[in-house]
Write a protein that holds these residues in place. Structure first.
Motif, PDB file in Angstrom:
ATOM      1  N   UNK A 282     -41.083  -8.774  26.620  1.00 42.97           N
ATOM      2  CA  UNK A 282     -40.698  -7.461  26.085  1.00 42.97           C
ATOM      3  C   UNK A 282     -40.871  -6.362  27.127  1.00 42.97           C
ATOM      4  N   UNK A 283     -40.876  -6.750  28.414  1.00 41.40           N
ATOM      5  CA  UNK A 283     -41.009  -5.801  29.535  1.00 41.40           C
ATOM      6  C   UNK A 283     -42.297  -4.997  29.446  1.00 41.40           C
ATOM      7  N   UNK A 284     -43.336  -5.586  28.873  1.00 44.17           N
ATOM      8  CA  UNK A 284     -44.624  -4.896  28.781  1.00 44.17           C
ATOM      9  C   UNK A 284     -45.391  -4.939  30.094  1.00 44.17           C
ATOM     10  N   UNK A 285     -45.065  -5.873  30.971  1.00 45.44           N
ATOM     11  CA  UNK A 285     -45.690  -5.898  32.285  1.00 45.44           C
ATOM     12  C   UNK A 285     -45.024  -4.857  33.190  1.00 45.44           C
ATOM     13  N   UNK A 286     -45.782  -4.223  34.081  1.00 50.82           N
ATOM     14  CA  UNK A 286     -45.209  -3.169  34.932  1.00 50.82           C
ATOM     15  C   UNK A 286     -43.999  -3.630  35.738  1.00 50.82           C
ATOM     16  N   UNK A 287     -44.034  -4.838  36.282  1.00 56.71           N
ATOM     17  CA  UNK A 287     -42.917  -5.311  37.101  1.00 56.71           C
ATOM     18  C   UNK A 287     -41.635  -5.402  36.279  1.00 56.71           C
TER      19      UNK A 287
ATOM     20  N   UNK B 274     -30.799  -9.331  27.519  1.00 61.71           N
ATOM     21  CA  UNK B 274     -31.426 -10.658  27.508  1.00 61.71           C
ATOM     22  C   UNK B 274     -32.719 -10.643  28.312  1.00 61.71           C
ATOM     23  N   UNK B 275     -32.689  -9.983  29.465  1.00 66.34           N
ATOM     24  CA  UNK B 275     -33.873  -9.978  30.336  1.00 66.34           C
ATOM     25  C   UNK B 275     -35.075  -9.316  29.673  1.00 66.34           C
ATOM     26  N   UNK B 276     -34.850  -8.179  29.014  1.00 71.86           N
ATOM     27  CA  UNK B 276     -35.970  -7.376  28.508  1.00 71.86           C
ATOM     28  C   UNK B 276     -36.856  -8.128  27.527  1.00 71.86           C
ATOM     29  N   UNK B 277     -36.322  -8.732  26.455  1.00 71.21           N
ATOM     30  CA  UNK B 277     -37.225  -9.469  25.559  1.00 71.21           C
ATOM     31  C   UNK B 277     -37.838 -10.700  26.196  1.00 71.21           C
TER      32      UNK B 277
ATOM     33  N   UNK C  36     -40.779  -1.784  25.504  1.00 74.55           N
ATOM     34  CA  UNK C  36     -39.365  -1.731  25.922  1.00 74.55           C
ATOM     35  C   UNK C  36     -38.467  -2.734  25.219  1.00 74.55           C
ATOM     36  N   UNK C  37     -38.996  -3.884  24.810  1.00 74.65           N
ATOM     37  CA  UNK C  37     -38.171  -4.863  24.111  1.00 74.65           C
ATOM     38  C   UNK C  37     -37.583  -4.315  22.829  1.00 74.65           C
ATOM     39  N   UNK C  38     -38.357  -3.519  22.097  1.00 76.16           N
ATOM     40  CA  UNK C  38     -37.876  -2.877  20.869  1.00 76.16           C
ATOM     41  C   UNK C  38     -37.176  -1.559  21.181  1.00 76.16           C
ATOM     42  N   UNK C  39     -37.728  -0.788  22.110  1.00 78.60           N
ATOM     43  CA  UNK C  39     -37.169   0.530  22.425  1.00 78.60           C
ATOM     44  C   UNK C  39     -35.761   0.421  22.997  1.00 78.60           C
TER      45      UNK C  39
ATOM     46  N   UNK D 206     -42.249 -12.610  22.992  1.00 80.18           N
ATOM     47  CA  UNK D 206     -43.011 -11.399  22.709  1.00 80.18           C
ATOM     48  C   UNK D 206     -44.501 -11.728  22.665  1.00 80.18           C
ATOM     49  N   UNK D 207     -45.298 -10.882  23.305  1.00 83.32           N
ATOM     50  CA  UNK D 207     -46.743 -11.128  23.327  1.00 83.32           C
ATOM     51  C   UNK D 207     -47.419 -10.630  22.057  1.00 83.32           C
ATOM     52  N   UNK D 208     -46.654 -10.006  21.170  1.00 86.87           N
ATOM     53  CA  UNK D 208     -47.207  -9.496  19.921  1.00 86.87           C
ATOM     54  C   UNK D 208     -46.192  -9.737  18.812  1.00 86.87           C
TER      55      UNK D 208
END
Length: 549
Positions: free
Chosen positions: A21-26, A14-17, A408-411, A165-167
């Motif tokens: 999508x965990x695209x930010x480094x933090x 749940x957190x990742x998307x 990471x959201x998809x991976x 998702x930013x994309x």
């Protein structure tokens, strides 16, 4: 303990998307932290681990990619050096960052195979994924066009964002993977219909099947809602891959099986034909009427071909593409080129033909064994296993036109599915136990923790630059310098040099003006010696020199 670890997996899904999508480094650092916690607890709880023979080609691919990246990072070079005949990287920092990413993905596969081993546990994880996908879909319909991103961050430039998702392309792929999972669960349970409809569980069975069908159809609708051409193509590929696999594994007579293949193939041809005759309508629906996106991607692919001609054997180093490709593009691209929009070509560019050939060998090895394993499963497991394999095919196809493996959201979903393909429930007669000593466990945990070092430093750098934006000149520069010490990438170096340049422009005192401009020029010159031909650094250097003159 195992229940707590499964709860952490659900939290991760749940957190990742919802963390963009965990695209930010933090966000990626938090993802890594949760993975390390889960694996660390498994190393404490479990004394014996199991792996299947199907895991061997997957481990082979990870060993090739991670090992080659580590070797390349031992021989850093620049664009001005002569071409050597051994593995190099033109950007050690990015190569080490990719090593960390691959180790994390391997960790996701390992925790999935060890934590979800029975068929019941496999279904538990799949339901976790579907719950996450439904929440993301609801968020996407509630906050279209970047509303979620703007609400949390105030940033409105992500016009192509869909929900969290930013994309939209990556959002579409996320929905594709989960819709195929939903169809797999639906058809797996549907095989029990003759038995369940005669029992007291009739109503529960109908509710469950209705829910799964609604989720599967709803997620397919969400794919179309994203207006992503790549995601819609991946959905089509995944659905037909699932159809072919199901026809192939159902125990019909050969004549009926060939007839099923024929009808499915004809439907595929008709679908592809309809798509090619309605390309303009699809582009208009997807808001891609200008064709600029396709032209830029094609130009980058041609540029990659020119790079491969110069570095054919071992490539330029995994992750080094953003530093190298601006010098090979046919025209200037104003935005920073972070990804090639083709994962397979980008990896080939980083590893060369030797590394790509070794990875291809592992993929062929995996698919030969996986298809053979599919054929030998019982009918109920076959439908579920086929859906997992079709999800892998769908993302592999989508990665030809986008960069899903580095989102990471998809991976996360992809490597969870890959881990489920390797679980004992689908490989009962091909399992191998392995006992790890205390020293071995400590070493493995140390590798996982050390792999998180570069992303952690990137997170600290990102925080320093993000928090320093609105500060006064001196404090901002101090914050930027601290961030660059954590993660000395040319991209952040250009930002620091530009901050000095702007301070020099706005300084009223001539001495301060000259000082700031000289420092900006020195920073640009220092990093240009390491990363020559970097356009951002070159621009700051030239502009500062002009002001000084």
């Amino acid at each position: 303990m195992l229940l707590l670890l499964k709860f952490l997996v659900a939290l991760l899904l749940v957190f990742t998307p919802f963390s963009f999508a965990a695209t930010e480094p933090w966000a990626f650092s938090i993802l890594q932290g949760i993975v390390i916690i889960i694996l660390g607890c498994l190393l404490i709880v479990h004394r014996t681990f199991v792996y299947s023979s199907l895991s061997k080609p997957i481990f082979w691919i990870f060993v090739v990619v991670i090992g080659l990246a580590l070797i390349q990072s031992c021989f850093p070079r620049t664009l001005l050096d002569s071409i050597p005949f051994y593995p190099i990287t033109l950007m050690r920092l990015y190569t080490l960052e990719h090593v960390s990413t691959f180790v994390t993905y391997l960790g996701i596969v390992l925790l999935t195979t060890q934590l979800f081993q029975s068929q019941t546990e496999v279904k538990q994880l799949l339901w976790m994924m579907l719950v996450s996908a439904v929440l993301v879909a609801l968020c996407s319909f509630t906050f279209p066009n970047g509303g979620y991103v703007a609400k949390l961050t105030g940033v409105t430039r992500f016009r192509g964002a869909i929900g969290p998702f930013v994309n939209r392309n990556h959002a579409g792929m996320f929905f594709v993977l989960n819709s195929l999972v939903a169809w797999g669960l639906f058809f797996t349970h549907q095989l029990k219909y003759s038995l369940m409809l005669t029992r007291e569980q009739k109503n529960a069975f109908l509710i469950q099947q209705g829910t799964l069908a609604a989720i599967a159809i709803g997620l397919m609708g969400a794919v179309i809602f994203t207006r992503s051409r790549g995601a819609m193509m991946s959905l089509l590929v995944g659905l037909f891959a699932y159809s072919f696999l199901c026809v192939w594994c159902i125990p019909y007579k050969l004549k009926k099986r060939l007839k099923g293949f024929f009808y499915t193939f004809v439907l595929l041809i008709l679908s592809v034909g309809w798509i090619y005759t309605h390309v303009d309508e699809i582009n208009e629906f997807s808001h891609r009427t200008s064709g600029m996106s396709t032209e830029i991607r094609t130009m980058m692919y041609r540029s990659s071909g020119r790079i491969l001609k110069q570095y054919p054997v071992w490539g330029i180093g995994i992750g080094a593409m953003p530093v190298v490709i601006p010098s090979y593009t046919e025209w200037k691209v104003h935005s920073y080129i972070e990804r090639l929009h083709n994962d397979w070509l980008e990896m080939t560019l980083g590893m060369g033909y030797v590394g790509a050939g070794l990875v291809l060998l592992g993929l062929l090895w995996f698919w030969c064994k996986a298809l053979r394993r599919l054929k030998r499963l019982n009918i109920r497991k076959q439908f579920l296993y086929a859906s997992l394999l079709s999800a892998l095919v769908a993302m592999s196809a989508g990665s030809v036109v986008d960069f899903h493996f580095f989102i990471p959201g998809c991976a996360l979903v992809f490597f969870c599915i890959l881990g489920l393909v390797l679980t004992p429930t689908f490989n009962k007669h091909h399992l191998h136990p392995i006992s790890m000593t205390v020293v071995g466990r400590i070493l493995l945990l140390a590798v996982l923790v050390s792999a998180a070092w570069v992303p952690l430093q990137k997170t600290r750098c990102w925080r320093a630059f993000f928090m320093g934006k609105g500060l006064r000149t001196e404090t901002k520069i101090e914050s930027f310098e601290r961030g660059l010490r954590y993660y000395p990438s040319p991209r952040y170096a250009a930002r620091l040099a530009f901050a000095y340049y702007k301070a020099g422009i706005h300084a009223k005192d001539p001495l301060y003006k000259a000082y700031y401009l000289e420092v900006a020029q020195q920073i640009a010159q220092h990093f240009l010696e390491q990363y020559p031909k970097d356009k951002e650094l070159s621009r700051v250097y030239v502009q500062a020199q002009r002001r000084l003159n």
